[in-house]
Design a protein around this motif. Structure first.
Motif, short mmCIF file in Angstrom:
data_model
loop_
_atom_site.label_atom_id
_atom_site.label_comp_id
_atom_site.label_asym_id
_atom_site.label_seq_id
_atom_site.Cartn_x
_atom_site.Cartn_y
_atom_site.Cartn_z
N VAL A 180 0.85 -1.18 0.00
CA VAL A 180 0.00 0.00 0.00
C VAL A 180 0.89 1.23 0.00
CG1 VAL A 180 -1.85 1.25 1.17
CG2 VAL A 180 -1.76 -1.25 1.29
N ARG A 181 0.58 2.17 -0.91
CA ARG A 181 1.37 3.41 -1.00
C ARG A 181 0.43 4.60 -0.87
NH1 ARG A 181 2.88 -0.08 -5.05
NH2 ARG A 181 5.04 -0.85 -4.97
N PHE A 182 0.87 5.61 -0.12
CA PHE A 182 0.02 6.79 0.07
C PHE A 182 0.85 7.96 0.60
CE2 PHE A 182 -0.14 3.97 3.69
CZ PHE A 182 0.12 4.79 4.78
N PRO A 183 0.47 9.20 0.23
CA PRO A 183 1.15 10.39 0.77
C PRO A 183 0.50 10.81 2.08
CG PRO A 183 -0.42 11.06 -0.91
CD PRO A 183 -0.50 9.56 -0.83
N LEU A 184 1.31 11.46 2.94
CA LEU A 184 0.80 11.96 4.22
C LEU A 184 1.47 13.28 4.56
CD1 LEU A 184 0.69 8.96 6.76
CD2 LEU A 184 -1.24 10.20 5.79
N PRO A 185 0.73 14.17 5.21
CA PRO A 185 1.41 15.33 5.81
C PRO A 185 2.39 14.84 6.87
CG PRO A 185 -0.98 15.65 5.76
CD PRO A 185 -0.72 14.22 5.39
N THR A 186 3.44 15.58 7.09
CA THR A 186 4.48 15.13 8.02
C THR A 186 3.91 14.84 9.40
OG1 THR A 186 6.13 16.42 6.82
CG2 THR A 186 6.70 15.75 9.06
N ARG A 187 3.01 15.71 9.88
CA ARG A 187 2.46 15.52 11.21
C ARG A 187 1.52 14.33 11.30
NH1 ARG A 187 3.28 19.39 15.03
NH2 ARG A 187 1.64 18.40 16.24
N ALA A 188 1.07 13.82 10.16
CA ALA A 188 0.14 12.69 10.18
C ALA A 188 0.84 11.35 10.23
CB ALA A 188 -0.78 12.75 8.96
N VAL A 189 2.15 11.32 9.95
CA VAL A 189 2.87 10.05 9.87
C VAL A 189 2.81 9.31 11.20
CG1 VAL A 189 5.12 8.97 9.54
CG2 VAL A 189 4.40 10.84 8.04
N GLU A 190 3.12 9.99 12.27
CA GLU A 190 3.18 9.33 13.57
C GLU A 190 1.83 8.79 14.03
OE1 GLU A 190 5.03 10.15 18.02
OE2 GLU A 190 5.34 11.58 16.41
N PRO A 191 0.76 9.59 14.02
CA PRO A 191 -0.53 9.04 14.46
C PRO A 191 -1.05 7.92 13.58
CG PRO A 191 -0.78 11.29 13.65
CD PRO A 191 0.67 11.05 13.79
N VAL A 192 -0.82 8.00 12.27
CA VAL A 192 -1.30 6.93 11.38
C VAL A 192 -0.54 5.63 11.65
CG1 VAL A 192 -1.38 6.17 8.98
CG2 VAL A 192 -2.14 8.47 9.58
#
Length: 448
Positions: free
Chosen positions: A42-54
């Motif tokens: 699975v590949r997807f973009p994320l805002p930097t701040r969203a990486v940790e909670p996801v």
């Protein structure tokens, strides 16, 4: 922005997709046919701040235990849904580029070089720092800071403590301890060779060099430098500031003091070596304590911010140990700082009293020169040894009774510092020229 690629283990595909759907994340999924136990990628973009909670959600769902996760920097993402997601994680003033703890661990490891390279670079830095201190050259001392690879090791232990990474914590502590030991040992060797080669000025205290003196008798302001280095180091890793500049700041708190320990040991000045050693220990504790505090305040945990973290107890314990040790070692630094203030006040009041005495009619041909408060050589906690007053006169030789008057005016006691008077002869060699010659005779230490 980040671009994530997750190799999903068998049986976890739907759990991953459900989490991404719930977070309203755009993703691309493809089958994985390598036969290595993965069912999809699975590949997807994320805002930097969203990486940790996801990634935290994936881990709590049991996905990331066996999954392979790759996080890549993304230059730009053109998507309306991504813009919405970025705004969502930027609500309430939280928008920013804080590095996720997963990436933070990787950065700490990247800035911690292979041990052999680390040791060689530190040995080179120790040689340069020792040479700079012996030569009293600020430029050379700064050069030793630039080449010292201390950023990663100085912060790895704190990052490992707060994020629950025992391997990273052990590496950080080991590198710091061995690194300081290498610098001290190399400095002892080079300084011993320098002394055997006759580079010690006859009758001159080796620590009179400004670059060395400030390291063997440190004050409380040294702690501020180290605390700032620890905070700046973490911010450089979490916020993308210049790591190179911060690395120099951390090296400034560790390399010259460690080299000063080696030099003073080689010269047999163990009191001065103790002072420099206390400075090294205080700076190490300050950097680690400041780094732990900054990471914890920034919200770095092995689990989500609002969960009970298993590292809360260890983090508090390490912070308490560092804090208590720092307070204990700061006590002698407080004494040195108090002495600095007292010395400055004594010098100022002595200058005023000398001016008052010389205003008397019998001393109208004398002129007040410099007033210097000199300390003894009992490092690291020194005391005032003598007050040297320079008098400019037209005739050579001491003025009878002047030392007694100055001593009385300054207020020294029988057990206090000696007032020593030095006379400088002013010789007029023309209408526009004047030279001053110091008369070797001066007031006896017992003339008060």
């Amino acid at each position: 922005m980040r671009y994530l690629e997750i190799a999903v283990p068998e049986g976890r595909r739907q759990a991953v997709l459900n989490i991404l759907e719930d977070e309203e994340i755009e993703y691309v999924v493809s089958d994985e046919t390598s036969g290595r136990g993965y069912t999809a990628v699975v590949r997807f973009p994320l805002p930097t701040r969203a990486v940790e909670p996801v990634l935290d959600r994936l881990r709590r769902a049991g996905v990331s235990d066996d999954a392979r996760v790759v996080v890549i920097d993304a230059e730009t993402v053109i998507s309306e849904e991504f813009t919405t997601l970025r705004d969502q994680y930027g609500r309430g003033g939280r928008r920013g580029s804080r590095t996720s703890r997963q990436v933070l661990r990787t950065k700490a490891e990247e800035f911690t070089p292979q041990f052999s390279i680390y040791a060689v670079m530190l040995l080179i830095s120790a040689v340069v720092a020792t040479s700079g201190l012996l030569a009293d050259s600020p430029a050379v001392v700064v050069g030793s800071m630039v080449i010292a690879p201390l950023l990663g090791p100085a912060l790895a232990a704190s990052i490992g403590i707060v994020t629950g990474d025992d391997a990273l914590k052990s590496t950080g502590f080991r590198y710091q301890a061995v690194g300081v030991g290498l610098v001290v040992a190399a400095s002892i060797g080079l300084a011993t060779l320098a002394r055997l080669a006759g580079l010690e000025p006859a009758g001159v205290d080796i620590v009179v060099a400004t670059e060395l003196e400030e390291r063997v008798s440190p004050n409380l302001f040294s702690i501020a430098v180290a605390l700032g280095a620890g905070v700046a180091g973490i911010l450089s890793l979490t916020r993308g500031f210049s790591e190179a500049i911060v690395g120099v700041m951390i090296a400034a708190a560790l390399i010259p003091p460690a080299a000063a320990v080696g030099i003073t040991v080689a010269w047999g000045m163990y009191g001065a070596a103790l002072g420099a050693g206390v400075l090294v220990a205080v700076n190490l504790l300050s950097i680690n304590l400041a780094a732990i505090a900054t990471l914890w305040i920034a919200g770095y945990r092995p689990q989500g911010l609002f969960e009970v973290s298993p590292t809360r107890g260890p983090t508090y314990r390490y912070a308490a140990v560092f804090g208590i040790a720092l307070l204990v070692l700061a006590a002698p630094l407080a004494g040195i700082t108090l002495l600095d203030f007292q010395t400055t006040q004594l010098e100022s009041s002595a200058e005023e009293e000398v001016s008052v005495v010389l205003e008397q009619p019998q001393y109208e041909e004398l002129e007040a020169g410099d007033v210097a408060v000199e300390l003894d050589e009992n490092y690291p906690i020194q005391s005032v040894d003598r007050i040297t007053v320079t008098i400019v006169a037209s005739d050579p030789g001491p003025v009878p009774g002047l030392a007694d008057r100055l001593s009385e005016a300054i207020g020294t006691t029988a057990d206090g510092p000696t007032v020593e008077v030095q006379y400088v002869v002013a010789e007029d060699r023309g209408p526009d020229s004047e030279t001053r010659t110091t008369v070797p005779s001066s007031a006896s230490p017992t003339e008060r």
